[in-house]
Design a protein around this motif. Structure first.
Motif, PDB file in Angstrom:
ATOM      1  N   ALA A   3       0.819  -1.211   0.000  1.00  0.00           N
ATOM      2  CA  ALA A   3       0.000   0.000   0.000  1.00  0.00           C
ATOM      3  C   ALA A   3       0.853   1.261   0.000  1.00  0.00           C
ATOM      4  CB  ALA A   3      -0.924  -0.002   1.210  1.00  0.00           C
ATOM      5  N   SER A   4       1.992   1.225   0.660  1.00  0.00           N
ATOM      6  CA  SER A   4       2.846   2.413   0.758  1.00  0.00           C
ATOM      7  C   SER A   4       3.415   2.820  -0.605  1.00  0.00           C
ATOM      8  CB  SER A   4       3.983   2.174   1.754  1.00  0.00           C
ATOM      9  OG  SER A   4       4.835   1.142   1.314  1.00  0.00           O
ATOM     10  N   PRO A  39       5.250   6.010   4.266  1.00  0.00           N
ATOM     11  CA  PRO A  39       5.352   4.753   5.022  1.00  0.00           C
ATOM     12  C   PRO A  39       4.203   4.617   6.008  1.00  0.00           C
ATOM     13  CG  PRO A  39       6.914   6.373   5.866  1.00  0.00           C
ATOM     14  CD  PRO A  39       6.319   6.964   4.618  1.00  0.00           C
ATOM     15  N   ALA A  40       3.963   3.401   6.417  1.00  0.00           N
ATOM     16  CA  ALA A  40       2.901   3.136   7.390  1.00  0.00           C
ATOM     17  C   ALA A  40       3.234   3.791   8.724  1.00  0.00           C
ATOM     18  CB  ALA A  40       2.718   1.633   7.576  1.00  0.00           C
ATOM     19  N   LYS A  41       2.210   4.273   9.397  1.00  0.00           N
ATOM     20  CA  LYS A  41       2.390   4.914  10.699  1.00  0.00           C
ATOM     21  C   LYS A  41       2.315   3.927  11.852  1.00  0.00           C
ATOM     22  CE  LYS A  41       0.593   9.431   9.287  1.00  0.00           C
ATOM     23  NZ  LYS A  41      -0.391  10.504   9.590  1.00  0.00           N
ATOM     24  N   LEU A  42       1.945   2.684  11.530  1.00  0.00           N
ATOM     25  CA  LEU A  42       1.787   1.662  12.559  1.00  0.00           C
ATOM     26  C   LEU A  42       2.739   0.504  12.316  1.00  0.00           C
ATOM     27  CD1 LEU A  42      -2.129   1.419  12.780  1.00  0.00           C
ATOM     28  CD2 LEU A  42      -0.596   3.005  13.958  1.00  0.00           C
ATOM     29  N   ARG A  43       3.043  -0.211  13.384  1.00  0.00           N
ATOM     30  CA  ARG A  43       3.811  -1.446  13.276  1.00  0.00           C
ATOM     31  C   ARG A  43       3.099  -2.529  14.066  1.00  0.00           C
ATOM     32  NH1 ARG A  43       7.188  -2.141  17.885  1.00  0.00           N
ATOM     33  NH2 ARG A  43       7.257  -0.291  19.239  1.00  0.00           N
ATOM     34  N   LEU A  53       0.696  -0.621  16.941  1.00  0.00           N
ATOM     35  CA  LEU A  53       1.043   0.573  17.694  1.00  0.00           C
ATOM     36  C   LEU A  53       1.777   1.573  16.822  1.00  0.00           C
ATOM     37  CD1 LEU A  53       3.988  -0.213  20.179  1.00  0.00           C
ATOM     38  CD2 LEU A  53       3.395  -1.651  18.241  1.00  0.00           C
ATOM     39  N   LEU A  54       1.818   2.795  17.286  1.00  0.00           N
ATOM     40  CA  LEU A  54       2.406   3.875  16.517  1.00  0.00           C
ATOM     41  C   LEU A  54       3.905   3.687  16.334  1.00  0.00           C
ATOM     42  CD1 LEU A  54       0.653   6.930  18.211  1.00  0.00           C
ATOM     43  CD2 LEU A  54       0.188   6.039  15.918  1.00  0.00           C
ATOM     44  N   VAL A  55       4.398   4.012  15.145  1.00  0.00           N
ATOM     45  CA  VAL A  55       5.844   4.040  14.913  1.00  0.00           C
ATOM     46  C   VAL A  55       6.454   5.218  15.662  1.00  0.00           C
ATOM     47  CG1 VAL A  55       7.636   4.338  13.170  1.00  0.00           C
ATOM     48  CG2 VAL A  55       5.639   2.884  12.679  1.00  0.00           C
ATOM     49  N   ASP A  56       5.847   6.405  15.527  1.00  0.00           N
ATOM     50  CA  ASP A  56       6.274   7.584  16.273  1.00  0.00           C
ATOM     51  C   ASP A  56       5.484   7.630  17.572  1.00  0.00           C
ATOM     52  OD1 ASP A  56       7.988   8.365  14.222  1.00  0.00           O
ATOM     53  OD2 ASP A  56       6.387   9.440  13.182  1.00  0.00           O
ATOM     54  N   LYS A  57       6.077   7.143  18.633  1.00  0.00           N
ATOM     55  CA  LYS A  57       5.352   6.913  19.876  1.00  0.00           C
ATOM     56  C   LYS A  57       4.927   8.209  20.556  1.00  0.00           C
ATOM     57  CE  LYS A  57       9.349   6.559  22.995  1.00  0.00           C
ATOM     58  NZ  LYS A  57      10.009   5.711  24.001  1.00  0.00           N
ATOM     59  N   LYS A  58       3.842   8.096  21.301  1.00  0.00           N
ATOM     60  CA  LYS A  58       3.344   9.195  22.108  1.00  0.00           C
ATOM     61  C   LYS A  58       3.700   9.013  23.579  1.00  0.00           C
ATOM     62  CE  LYS A  58      -0.508  10.404  19.094  1.00  0.00           C
ATOM     63  NZ  LYS A  58      -0.069  11.783  18.829  1.00  0.00           N
ATOM     64  N   LEU A  72      -6.134   1.933   8.767  1.00  0.00           N
ATOM     65  CA  LEU A  72      -5.528   2.369  10.025  1.00  0.00           C
ATOM     66  C   LEU A  72      -4.061   2.763   9.865  1.00  0.00           C
ATOM     67  CD1 LEU A  72      -7.083  -0.335  12.375  1.00  0.00           C
ATOM     68  CD2 LEU A  72      -7.687   2.081  12.293  1.00  0.00           C
ATOM     69  N   ALA A  73      -3.322   2.017   9.059  1.00  0.00           N
ATOM     70  CA  ALA A  73      -1.873   2.219   8.981  1.00  0.00           C
ATOM     71  C   ALA A  73      -1.489   3.559   8.353  1.00  0.00           C
ATOM     72  CB  ALA A  73      -1.222   1.075   8.201  1.00  0.00           C
ATOM     73  N   PHE A  74      -2.397   4.164   7.589  1.00  0.00           N
ATOM     74  CA  PHE A  74      -2.080   5.421   6.913  1.00  0.00           C
ATOM     75  C   PHE A  74      -2.987   6.565   7.371  1.00  0.00           C
ATOM     76  CE2 PHE A  74      -0.751   1.914   4.237  1.00  0.00           C
ATOM     77  CZ  PHE A  74       0.555   2.262   3.943  1.00  0.00           C
ATOM     78  N   ALA A  75      -3.665   6.368   8.493  1.00  0.00           N
ATOM     79  CA  ALA A  75      -4.599   7.371   9.001  1.00  0.00           C
ATOM     80  C   ALA A  75      -3.878   8.425   9.831  1.00  0.00           C
ATOM     81  CB  ALA A  75      -5.681   6.695   9.840  1.00  0.00           C
ATOM     82  N   GLU A  76      -4.543   9.560  10.004  1.00  0.00           N
ATOM     83  CA  GLU A  76      -4.041  10.601  10.892  1.00  0.00           C
ATOM     84  C   GLU A  76      -4.320  10.210  12.341  1.00  0.00           C
ATOM     85  OE1 GLU A  76      -2.262  13.097   9.803  1.00  0.00           O
ATOM     86  OE2 GLU A  76      -2.570  12.490   7.724  1.00  0.00           O
ATOM     87  N   ASP A  77      -3.557  10.799  13.252  1.00  0.00           N
ATOM     88  CA  ASP A  77      -3.689  10.424  14.654  1.00  0.00           C
ATOM     89  C   ASP A  77      -5.114  10.621  15.174  1.00  0.00           C
ATOM     90  OD1 ASP A  77      -1.037   9.801  14.609  1.00  0.00           O
ATOM     91  OD2 ASP A  77      -0.371  11.452  15.893  1.00  0.00           O
ATOM     92  N   HIS A  78      -5.761  11.727  14.807  1.00  0.00           N
ATOM     93  CA  HIS A  78      -7.115  11.960  15.325  1.00  0.00           C
ATOM     94  C   HIS A  78      -8.100  10.940  14.759  1.00  0.00           C
ATOM     95  CE1 HIS A  78      -7.475  14.193  11.487  1.00  0.00           C
ATOM     96  NE2 HIS A  78      -8.764  13.928  11.579  1.00  0.00           N
ATOM     97  N   GLU A  79      -7.808  10.384  13.573  1.00  0.00           N
ATOM     98  CA  GLU A  79      -8.669   9.346  13.014  1.00  0.00           C
ATOM     99  C   GLU A  79      -8.457   8.012  13.723  1.00  0.00           C
ATOM    100  OE1 GLU A  79      -9.158  10.567   8.355  1.00  0.00           O
ATOM    101  OE2 GLU A  79      -7.181   9.821   8.971  1.00  0.00           O
TER     102      GLU A  79
END
Length: 715
Positions: free
Chosen positions: A111-112, A118-122, A146-151, A255-262
């Motif tokens: 998909a990427s 790149p996907a935002k999730l792993r 979970l998020l690649v760029d962690k919160k 989900l993997a390419f969605a924005e955080d608020h989504e």
């Protein structure tokens, strides 16, 4: 003068020295709990999942993957890593489903290429290790996205000690919780359901930054998707994930390419580390357009967030750090309240303004100013804004109507349920108060209750009722009692809000609990001339019920406490407490009608208990007088009752001067555990045990009832 503590405070704790059996009562599942809905895959995709990015084409991804023999087996027409059904794999459960991570990588990798990002999730599969959490929890999902760029915010020392990993995964970063079973029996499904629900529940109760979250359950080849927000929980109908790849591809890609608020995060809250502790920077956008950023300093109350559906109220002590982008230094501490109110109710600040306007109109400015002393001062208020829109659960569900079928409702009070909509809002209060249950002298308690009664009298004088008076919203600030939490307050002539049970069970008026009049006199009974049947008058909350709640608080204080530090409750006091506060619906009326056993109380409490007994008698007289006619005519009885309670609280305070108030020592708490995971360890959580509030019932209760009804239909 220094002013300490909170509104609205944490819930009054149930006495540790007075254990009560846990009971499941369908009747307590009210509006604020919502429903679990089994929905079609099409509905789940269109309502719960983020929309696919325009560049992503599921069919093209499917066709491309099916040309790769390492990903797709043409012979068996299924994922290459799942050539046989999981129940026939001959491997352990963890080993059987571990290849899902490779499926995820293959899908998002393809998909990427078209998404251009790149996907935002792993994908992570660590079923033997619990992700870390700010709130102690031993839950170990089978896998998660979970998020690649962690919160998650790393702090020098914290709740990482229970894991051996140097950089452990955190619940703060988990988007989707997975639960697997090789088998597909009813028992397997129930176990997966309970575990994924607990994971969803833990995220929603533990993370102030969440608005929604997702889950997946698999039994053999049957996969279902889950979604929960503050209004509703959805579960999709099952599909064969091995042979119907398009659904799983859609799920992963959306989900993997969605924005955080989504993905369910709140962009107006940021987690930060301050002094080795987790705090939150929270933006309040006022109705006037001001942007105020507050940094929390401590959690005052988050009991309402314990239920996944409902108001989800969290209350923080905080300080203003930015005003319209300009830094603010050394601001005074305030209270910030974040909640998801019913979409058809006004915000608490609006309700307060309506009450004050009515007081000024009907009683004059002087009485309005006097009344303000007994309520909290709102400094700022506004609805939460996400992507330029008011944040509510309707937008989280992409404004989709809930499907009429596959709905498993637990009806309450015969009230038909409409589509639940909750609106996200924030209020800031000036007063950082002390909750009633933290007061340490009996006379101060009675003085505070008297001020709360004065607040009710002002409400009642202009036709308003509070409808949620409890020990948790009676506060003390600057030697003055205050009444908080007016979300359920309404004008008696208003039909805009729900006529259902509201309030905290232990302090709820008996008639409200029973949803019927209990003191109707024979001459008030009427019969229809034609049918000769008894005329039924609809039950409505009235001001006497507010006053009765004040009485229950006073009684709770006397029977819960002792007069010396370290002193144990007597066996008789424990017995009486259980009779008065059994913790279940429709079980207190007989205790309310019977005389109080004041002799079981510590001697310094007994004079006050005699006075509280007299107050109970006056309540019964008031009810009887008001229900001589139907519908009840309570004006004269209410006036007399307020006058009597005023005198009684003054007398009780006078006779209680110097009497200490102490909680009994905690009894040994039972440990709850399960073979693999589930319950939070109650001893490790430093917060007080919580007393269930009717409007926010525990998530797991509905699941057990839902699965019993749903399994035969869905599967």
């Amino acid at each position: 003068m220094q002013k300490e503590c909170t509104p609205p405070p944490k819930r009054i704790p149930a006495p540790d020295a007075i254990p009560r059996p846990k009971e499941t009562v369908a009747g307590v599942l009210l509006w604020d709990f919502g429903e679990v809905l089994s929905v079609s895959l099409g509905y789940f995709k269109s309502a719960a999942l983020p929309p696919l990015r325009q560049q992503i084409n599921v069919n093209q991804i499917k066709e491309s993957l099916q040309r790769d023999a390492t990903v797709w087996s043409r012979d068996s027409r299924r994922w290459a890593k799942f050539k046989t059904d999981p129940k026939k794999s001959g491997q352990s459960e963890d080993e059987t489903f571990e290849p899902l991570s490779e499926v995820f990588d293959a899908v998002v990798g393809e998909a990427s290429k078209t998404a251009g990002t790149p996907a935002k999730l792993r994908f992570a599969s660590r079923p033997s290790e619990a992700p870390i959490s700010e709130r102690t929890n031993s839950t170990r999902p089978d896998a998660y996205l979970l998020l690649v760029d962690k919160k998650n915010v790393d702090i020098p020392e914290g709740k990482m000690a229970h894991t051996s990993k140097k950089s452990p995964d955190s619940w703060d970063d988990i988007v989707v919780s997975f639960e697997f079973k090789k088998g597909n029996t009813d028992t397997d499904r129930k176990d997966d359901d309970q575990k994924v629900v607990w994971s969803l529940h833990h995220i929603m109760r533990g993370d102030p930054c969440r608005r929604a979250t997702f889950g997946v359950t698999i039994e053999n080849t049957e996969m279902r998707f889950w979604f929960t927000c503050r209004a509703v929980t959805l579960v999709s109908q099952s599909f064969n994930f091995c042979t119907e790849p398009e659904h799983l591809i859609y799920f992963f890609c959306s989900l993997a390419f969605a924005e955080d608020h989504e993905l369910g995060w709140d962009p107006t809250i940021q987690r930060v580390g301050v002094g080795g502790k987790i705090q939150y920077n929270i933006t309040v956008r006022t109705d006037e357009g001001k942007d105020l950023v507050y940094q929390t300093t401590r959690v005052i109350s988050d009991y309402s967030a314990d239920a996944s559906s409902g108001r989800g109220t969290r209350v923080f002590e905080a300080r203003l750090i930015f005003l319209n982008g300009t830094s603010v230094k050394d601001a005074e501490p305030v209270v910030l309240k974040d909640s998801w109110g019913d979409g058809d109710r006004d915000r608490e600040d609006i309700i307060l303004n309506q009450i004050f306007a009515d007081l000024q109109k009907h009683k004059g400015r002087e009485q309005e100013e006097e009344a303000r002393k007994y309520f909290l001062t709102v400094l700022a208020a506004g609805n939460v804004m996400v992507e330029g829109n008011i944040d509510n659960t309707d937008r989280l569900l992409r404004e989709s109507d809930l499907p009429p079928d596959r709905s498993y409702r637990l009806p309450v009070d015969e009230v038909p349920k409409q589509k639940p909509i909750r609106t996200h809002s924030r209020l800031v209060f000036r007063e950082v108060c002390q909750p009633l249950y933290e007061l340490q002298t009996l006379d101060t308690v009675f003085a505070t209750l008297e001020d709360a009664r004065k607040a009710l009298q002002f409400l009642h004088s202009v036709g308003w009722v509070h409808r949620d008076v409890s020990g948790g919203n009676v506060l003390r600030w600057d030697n003055l009692g205050k009444l908080a939490d007016l979300e359920y307050a309404k004008h008696m002539n208003s039909n805009a809000s729900h006529e259902v049970r509201t309030g905290t069970l232990d302090f709820m008026a008996c008639e409200v609990e029973a949803q019927k009049h209990l003191f109707i006199q024979p001459k008030a009974i009427r019969k229809d001339p034609a049918s000769r049947k008894r005329v039924q008058f609809p039950f409505r909350f009235n001001p006497l019920h507010d006053v009765e709640s004040i009485w229950w608080i006073a009684t709770w204080i006397l029977y819960y406490h002792v007069d010396e530090k370290g002193r144990q409750l007597s066996t008789d006091q424990i017995r009486c407490f259980r009779e008065l506060f059994p913790g279940r619906l429709n079980s207190r009326t007989s205790a309310f009608l019977a005389p109080l056993a004041d002799a079981v109380l510590p001697t310094p409490f007994q004079t006050a208990a005699h006075i509280v007994e007299d107050m109970r008698d006056q309540l019964r007289i008031a009810y009887t007088a008001s229900e001589t006619n139907m519908p009840p005519v309570y004006d004269d009885a209410l006036e007399m009752l307020h006058s009597t309670f005023n005198e009684c609280f003054a007398s009780a305070a006078e006779h209680s001067r110097g009497v200490g108030l102490f909680r009994p020592p905690a009894a040994h708490r039972q440990q709850h555990s399960s073979a693999k995971r589930q319950q939070e360890d109650p001893v490790a959580d430093p917060r007080d045990p919580k007393q269930l509030k009717i409007a926010c019932f525990y998530f797991g209760v509905l699941l057990f009832k839902w699965t019993e009804k749903a399994n035969s239909s869905v599967h």
